[in-house]
Motif scaffolding. Structure first.
Motif, PDB file in Angstrom:
ATOM      1  N   LEU A   1      -5.955  -4.283 -11.769  1.00  0.00           N
ATOM      2  CA  LEU A   1      -5.342  -4.260 -10.222  1.00  0.00           C
ATOM      3  C   LEU A   1      -5.637  -2.726  -9.779  1.00  0.00           C
ATOM      4  O   LEU A   1      -5.858  -2.517  -8.752  1.00  0.00           O
TER       5      LEU A   1
ATOM      6  N   TYR B   1       2.835   1.397  -3.468  1.00  0.00           N
ATOM      7  CA  TYR B   1       1.999   0.869  -4.599  1.00  0.00           C
ATOM      8  C   TYR B   1       2.378   1.805  -5.848  1.00  0.00           C
ATOM      9  O   TYR B   1       2.608   1.275  -7.027  1.00  0.00           O
TER      10      TYR B   1
ATOM     11  N   ASP C   1     -10.402  -4.739  -4.114  1.00  0.00           N
ATOM     12  CA  ASP C   1     -10.053  -5.935  -3.091  1.00  0.00           C
ATOM     13  C   ASP C   1      -9.304  -5.264  -1.898  1.00  0.00           C
ATOM     14  O   ASP C   1      -8.613  -4.357  -1.703  1.00  0.00           O
TER      15      ASP C   1
ATOM     16  N   SER D   1      -9.177  -2.177  -8.700  1.00  0.00           N
ATOM     17  CA  SER D   1      -9.574  -3.284  -7.798  1.00  0.00           C
ATOM     18  C   SER D   1      -9.900  -2.746  -6.565  1.00  0.00           C
ATOM     19  O   SER D   1      -9.316  -1.383  -5.880  1.00  0.00           O
TER      20      SER D   1
ATOM     21  N   ARG E   1      -1.586 -10.215  -5.752  1.00  0.00           N
ATOM     22  CA  ARG E   1      -1.853 -10.071  -7.326  1.00  0.00           C
ATOM     23  C   ARG E   1      -0.581  -9.366  -7.784  1.00  0.00           C
ATOM     24  O   ARG E   1      -0.081  -9.534  -8.949  1.00  0.00           O
TER      25      ARG E   1
ATOM     26  N   TRP F   1      -6.273  -5.069   0.572  1.00  0.00           N
ATOM     27  CA  TRP F   1      -4.812  -4.702   0.150  1.00  0.00           C
ATOM     28  C   TRP F   1      -3.876  -6.286   0.371  1.00  0.00           C
ATOM     29  O   TRP F   1      -2.856  -6.314  -0.338  1.00  0.00           O
TER      30      TRP F   1
ATOM     31  N   ARG G   1       0.784  -1.220  -0.067  1.00  0.00           N
ATOM     32  CA  ARG G   1       0.136  -0.031  -0.145  1.00  0.00           C
ATOM     33  C   ARG G   1       0.965   1.111  -0.021  1.00  0.00           C
ATOM     34  O   ARG G   1       0.614   2.152  -0.517  1.00  0.00           O
TER      35      ARG G   1
ATOM     36  N   SER H   1      -4.933  -8.989  -0.723  1.00  0.00           N
ATOM     37  CA  SER H   1      -5.060  -9.901  -1.714  1.00  0.00           C
ATOM     38  C   SER H   1      -4.485  -8.991  -2.965  1.00  0.00           C
ATOM     39  O   SER H   1      -4.037  -9.856  -3.864  1.00  0.00           O
ATOM     40  N   ARG H   2      -4.517  -7.791  -2.930  1.00  0.00           N
ATOM     41  CA  ARG H   2      -3.708  -6.843  -4.066  1.00  0.00           C
ATOM     42  C   ARG H   2      -2.364  -7.089  -3.938  1.00  0.00           C
ATOM     43  O   ARG H   2      -1.611  -7.077  -4.963  1.00  0.00           O
TER      44      ARG H   2
END
Length: 388
Positions: free
Chosen positions: A284, A230, A289, A287, A297, A291, A227, A293-294
């Protein structure tokens, strides 16, 4: 027993009494012993510790009787400056004979008899042996309980610490890993270990929960990092996709240059992965979703981009390598022709036919490398008399 023997025996027994007293005090001041005094035990631990407590009560009772004999012996010895025959006989009876009285234990009414219950008489040595047996039973139970507590409770503390840390990370992320079931399991395991450490082992369940918590903690920590990083990693990933495009472009150029010279199967046609990777990156970005899960990915997408670029470069290298293979076969064919001339086979019709066949394959575009390699080998064997 002589006067000197009685003096020696009395000193030895006094030392023995002091040592036993110290061991009993050490036992009852042991941390685990103090905990067990007020613990609510159950199951196998309750049975084992209840038996140990009964043995300890019997030990103290026997120790009191043992000390009473020694006090009486010390009184007899102290009554006269030089003990006479009567005193020595009494000391011999006390220090060597069956002088320790073990009172008959009171029994529940259903186990009693109307006949008198005889007390038991033991020598001092027998009393010490019996006390040691009881002492070993108590310390054995204490050590077994302490071993489980010393091994499992710190691991439960560690799992609880992981759970708390995961909770803090979740609050920072504004997400939940859904670990309520694991929290309940840890409470259940701790209650079981505290109340019945000698019961069924909780370690298999603890191993499983600890692994899950370690994984959840690692994912939550990674999610925090992802996060916070990113934007930078997304920029790096976009650059990585540019490298994939460049590598795939080189592969297409290699294929175009080679396919007119070397016969290639349909499956050798380069396939692009960059569009699928770009689509995944866009998904992505959009998304919602968690964090955690991200983060997974993003890491997978970074690995996929790296592998795609490596694969494209490797494919281009392999394609250009086919031209090198054709040139190698041409060189081998020329060397074999020179060998044939030295051997006087230059005008041999069969060898000449094989040479022309190989030459035609190698100088035809696109070249079938498999057939050409076979033809060169057939020509080589012909001029070597069929040997390799």
């Amino acid at each position: 027993m002589s006067r000197e023997g009685a003096e020696h025996a009395l000193r030895a027994r006094a030392d023995e009494r002091d040592r036993i007293s110290g061991d009993l005090l050490d036992l009852e001041s042991h941390t685990t012993f103090q905990v067990l005094k007020d613990a609510s035990l159950r199951g196998e631990t309750h049975r084992r510790w209840s038996s140990a407590q009964e043995s300890l009560a019997g030990l103290w009772s026997l120790y009191d009787a043992y000390r009473a004999v020694l006090r009486e012996a010390e009184r007899v010895r102290g009554a006269h400056r030089r003990p006479g025959a009567d005193e020595l006989a009494r000391l011999t009876e006390l220090l060597s004979g069956a002088s320790v009285v073990v009172r008959a234990a009171a029994k529940p009414v259903e186990q009693r008899s109307l006949l008198p219950q005889a007390d038991e008489l033991l020598t001092l040595d027998e009393a010490v042996t019996r006390m040691d047996t009881a002492f070993q039973e108590v310390t054995g139970a204490l050590n077994d309980i302490d071993a489980v507590w010393g091994s499992v409770l710190p691991r439960l503390d560690g799992a609880d610490a992981d759970l708390r840390l995961i909770g803090e990370l979740e609050r920072e992320l504004g997400e939940s890993a859904g670990l309520d079931a694991q929290e309940a399991e840890l409470r259940r395991m701790r209650a079981a270990v505290v109340a019945d450490p000698l019961g069924p082992s909780v370690e298999p369940d603890l191993d499983r929960v600890a692994r899950l918590l370690a994984s959840s903690r690692a994912e939550a920590e990674l999610a925090i990092v992802v996060r916070n990083e990113y934007a930078r990693r997304r920029e790096n990933l976009a650059a990585a996709l540019d490298r994939v495009r460049a590598a795939e472009s080189e592969t297409r150029l290699a294929h175009g240059a080679v396919v007119v010279k070397i016969a290639l199967p349909p499956q050798a046609q380069p396939r692009s992965r960059v569009e699928a990777l770009s689509t995944e990156l866009d998904a992505l970005d959009a998304s919602a979703d968690p964090w955690v899960s991200r983060a997974r990915r993003l890491a997978a997408l970074e690995d996929d981009a790296r592998r795609a670029a490596e694969q494209a470069r490797a494919t281009a290298t392999a394609l250009y390598g086919l031209l090198g293979r054709r040139d190698e076969l041409r060189g081998r064919l020329g060397a074999c022709q020179a060998m044939a001339a030295r051997k006087g086979l230059a005008e041999d019709p069969a060898a000449g036919e094989l040479y022309e066949r190989a030459r035609a394959l190698l100088w035809t575009a696109p070249c079938d490398l498999t057939r050409a390699a076979t033809a060169v080998e057939d020509y080589r064997r012909a001029i070597h008399g069929g040997t390799r």
